[in-house]
Design a protein around this motif. Sequence first.
Motif, short mmCIF file in Angstrom:
data_model
loop_
_atom_site.label_atom_id
_atom_site.label_comp_id
_atom_site.label_asym_id
_atom_site.label_seq_id
_atom_site.Cartn_x
_atom_site.Cartn_y
_atom_site.Cartn_z
N PHE A 1 0.83 -1.21 0.00
CA PHE A 1 0.00 0.00 0.00
C PHE A 1 0.86 1.26 0.00
O PHE A 1 0.35 2.36 -0.15
CB PHE A 1 -0.90 0.03 1.24
N VAL A 2 2.14 1.09 0.26
CA VAL A 2 3.02 2.26 0.44
C VAL A 2 3.80 2.56 -0.83
O VAL A 2 3.85 3.70 -1.29
CB VAL A 2 3.99 2.00 1.61
N ILE B 1 3.94 2.52 -4.45
CA ILE B 1 2.95 2.41 -5.52
C ILE B 1 3.61 2.14 -6.87
O ILE B 1 3.01 1.57 -7.77
CB ILE B 1 2.08 3.68 -5.56
N ASN C 1 -3.70 -3.15 -5.06
CA ASN C 1 -4.22 -2.51 -3.85
C ASN C 1 -5.74 -2.49 -3.84
O ASN C 1 -6.36 -2.72 -2.79
CB ASN C 1 -3.69 -1.08 -3.75
N GLY D 1 -8.69 4.42 1.21
CA GLY D 1 -7.53 3.99 0.43
C GLY D 1 -7.93 3.65 -1.00
O GLY D 1 -7.22 3.99 -1.95
N TRP E 1 -8.36 6.89 -2.83
CA TRP E 1 -7.07 7.48 -3.23
C TRP E 1 -6.58 6.81 -4.51
O TRP E 1 -6.13 7.46 -5.45
CB TRP E 1 -6.03 7.31 -2.11
N THR E 2 -6.71 5.47 -4.54
CA THR E 2 -6.19 4.72 -5.68
C THR E 2 -6.99 5.03 -6.95
O THR E 2 -6.41 5.23 -8.02
CB THR E 2 -6.24 3.22 -5.36
N LEU F 1 1.25 5.78 7.84
CA LEU F 1 0.88 4.84 6.79
C LEU F 1 -0.56 4.37 6.94
O LEU F 1 -1.01 3.50 6.21
CB LEU F 1 1.85 3.65 6.77
N LYS G 1 1.99 7.70 0.80
CA LYS G 1 2.05 6.81 -0.37
C LYS G 1 3.26 7.32 -1.15
O LYS G 1 3.47 8.54 -1.21
CB LYS G 1 0.81 6.98 -1.26
N GLN G 2 4.02 6.44 -1.74
CA GLN G 2 5.18 6.93 -2.45
C GLN G 2 5.49 6.10 -3.68
O GLN G 2 5.05 4.96 -3.82
CB GLN G 2 6.42 6.97 -1.53
N GLY H 1 0.82 10.80 -1.17
CA GLY H 1 -0.37 10.40 -0.42
C GLY H 1 -1.19 11.64 -0.13
O GLY H 1 -1.73 12.28 -1.04
#
Lengths: 476, 527
Positions: A49-50, A52, A104, A136, A139-140, A207, A287-288, A346
């Motif tokens: 999840f972190v 990407i 994700n 989440g 966001w995606t 996170l 998120k990175q 993020g």
Amino acid sequence: MKTIYKLTLTIAIATLCACKKSFLEVTPKGKLIAQKTADYDLLLSNLDFVNIGASAQAPMGDEVAAVEPYFSGSALKTQRLFRWEDVVYEPTEDAAEMKVPLQNIYMYNKVITEVPESTDGTEQQKLSIAAEAMAGRAWTYFLLINYFGKPYDPTSSATDPGFPIVKEADVTQIKFTRASVKEVYDFIVSDLTTAIPNLPARTTHRLRMSKAAGEGLLAKVYMFMGKYNEALPLLNAAFINIGNSAIPVRLYDYNVTFATGGAFLPIGLFGPAYPTIPNNEENVFGKQASSNWTLTNNEIVITKQTADLYAPTDLRLKFYTPNAYSGSAYPNGMLRRFGPTTIQFGVTVSDLYLLRAECKARLNDLSGAVADLEAFRNKRMPAGSVAILTGIASQQLPLLKFIMEERIREFAVLGYRWFDMRRLSVDPLFSNTTYTHTLFSSTGTVVSTYMLKPERLVLRLPQKAIDENPSMQNNP
Amino acid sequence: MVGQEAQEQRETTNGSLVRGYNDLLQSFGAVDYATLGVTGVTGPVMPNNAGRSILTNDIFNQADRQTRFTSYYANTGYTFDRKYVLNGSFRVDQSNLFGLDKSAQNKPIWSVGGKWILSSERFMKDLMWLNHLATRATYGLTGNSPAPGTAASYDILATQRSSFLPGGVGLRVATPSNAKLTWESTSTVNLGLDFALLNNQISGSVDVYRKKTDNLLGYLPTNTFTGYASIVGNLGDLENKGIELSLNTLNIRKGDFKWNTIFNVAYNKNTITKLNLGAPVTTGRDRVNQQYVAGYPAFAVFAYEYAGLDNMGDPQIKLADGTVTKTPNVSKVNDAKYMGTYQPVWSGGVANVFNYKSFSLSANAVFNLGHVMRRDVNGFYYGRILHGNIENLSTGAGFKGGNLHADFAARWRQPGDESHTNIPSYVANPAISTARRDVTHYTRGDINVVSASFVKLRDITLGYSLPALLLDNLKADQVTFRLQLSNVMLWKANKDGIDPEFISATFGNRSMLANQNAVSFGLNVKF
């Protein structure tokens, strides 16, 4: 005799049946099937999840230029992105911009559908975990629709093809259809509005989703839809909740972090000593994507015009070097960004500051916008350079342009500009802008220039995805 | 016979790692893993995490694997009048292996068989030259479930340890669930004939079989939008047909001298009868990477029809419509040719055993025929001829990688070379190379698929046992000397010096030879 036989047989069968269950019900260690609420909670803590892995936006922003001979030696994908070409992905390539995000989505969907049935948890815990997963997922989807769908335009988004909305974690599914851009945005907004009341009120770990992050994200989504009235109260609420965090969530003061003994020192081969994602105090929600263009790759630099946007005292210039990585200086005053070596995208405090300043400016609260902007700039440069010229501060359009430039100053080479270019293309105040990219020779002469065609504000879906879904229409 | 069996296997390994260990004092340093794992160290000489170095907490590791099985089984055999034999067996296995559905646990495995010993019949009794003749028929059903942890009808989660995560621990989906997963089942029909002739000097058997495998387990490509590229699932159906012959002859028996020959040969033909793919295969590029295609044997090898180099040293292929092209990604499924399978079609062996008094000599040869493989060719056509750069140190890539393939020296270098070499040119710039051509046109071209047939002398052994008289003096029961020469290539179809036993036939990667042409000497003493 016969009775004894029967008895023995009965005992034997009884023993077998009795021991069978307990004998087999030993759970192997190290791996498990989620059952308890706590399992779903842990499932939201993981590096998938972190990291990407999606960074196509970085070379597409108009704040960058490319330089030879590095450009010719760079990855084909980088070259295609920089040239804004129609086809970016190789026919059999799994697009990095879809791979981890879709994985994700699978995990978020799993949590959302299964956590209500989990055991050993309170209703509130279950709602909170589902809310984190929904936020989440939002966001995606916000990322995906901004790669593969047209920018949100209220007049056409109901018919503009967007991205398939997947709500079930099922790898055996084979039928997918593209929802419209509006449907995807509605889905994102619905996820976030459902999630926000149940998200953890305080940010306890960067996170994990919190109310502040959810509100900040929804505000950004509304701003990308041009709904500034809806965005502003959410931004205000997000700032209040950020102030209430259990861990420090705030802007770094570059006047301190770059002063002697400061946290961002020393400035090494790979730029300033920027903190890792869970330590980065500017992350409300981390998120990175790692980016070689701010690490060791030399082909992408900021243009002279971008470099000129910075006041000489601006401490953000510490993130630039005039030299190629283990190479010579660039021509024409172009600079290479080194660090942070990851794109932090993020929910960040710096983004929220600039979004709120913009939101206020759009709603004609110019003094409020200037106050936010100056509070932000105060952390990026010495006090003497912070103030905004009255000619700019007192007029809406110049102030908005200044805010857009501030976004470039803050996020150059980190891909934020690409998403801004997209939304500005449907903004009447900015819509007539044309964008070009220039490729320079090593001595600084122009090798070629590339024009951004309107349809290339949208990435085409990778050929592999189209091959697998023959009925799916690709972007023009 | 009816039985029940319970089994447990448990493996535990653990390790600990301390830093600054002093062997003499048995002391070690204190390390702050919590800080080093997140903040790390800035500006090191060789950073492993984007400009800084991070140390993950590796102080302790433990792996514990516990598997339990219970099985119920039944066997029955019945012989009537020494002529008719009936056999049956039945078995159910259950395990705690992770993620197996209750319904998948109880798949029974069974077989039934019958045998008719013709030579015991009265009407055969008079045939003096016939010692034994029997026919057999069996039918059986076996099942196969995926290896534990690789597939299940539930998502299998695995622990993830990282200082980045809250509490340093999290869970990730290690294997996504496949709700449509079912057992792989194989039904086998086998007809056989056993015989012994001429005072048992010639004996042997012939078997004809047909095996049908349904729901073959394997990696199944999935739709991109599901979030995963492939899962373990039910690939399709497979059919194997074949015939096996084995013959044992006693050629000479005279005094102390004896010569035996054992010969066996097997022919197998398999066909993928059905294939489930999440996405259709449409490009030539996908086809040459496929091993399973409906209507073809499993382990199929496909290749481009190679059409030589152009005047830039770029590999060209001939498409099905006859056009010659070097453009990447234009080939379609039908432009790839079927070259054969990499599973041996014919296999078998011949063994000869000679005995004379205390000496014995045996020679054992094996053969595999009728299959194909890719040659190992140069795979390096662009990029820098260097080991990975320093930033790759964390992955270890910096110091790995061997020499280039010798073919590299014979590559196209200047216009005109295309008349005498098929090996593509080297283009330093990877982007130019990728945009202009596809080097797999050559590496996966038909000229690089060759026959994998070979005959090999598996071993030749000379043995000598000490006579009984000497053994008594030594107070030993048995003393045997043995001299053995093993794995001598007698014949191979390829002209590239490839031992087909040491190459991955699909990718064409040669591996290091081991135990070839080996001479060994043995002494075996029993007291």
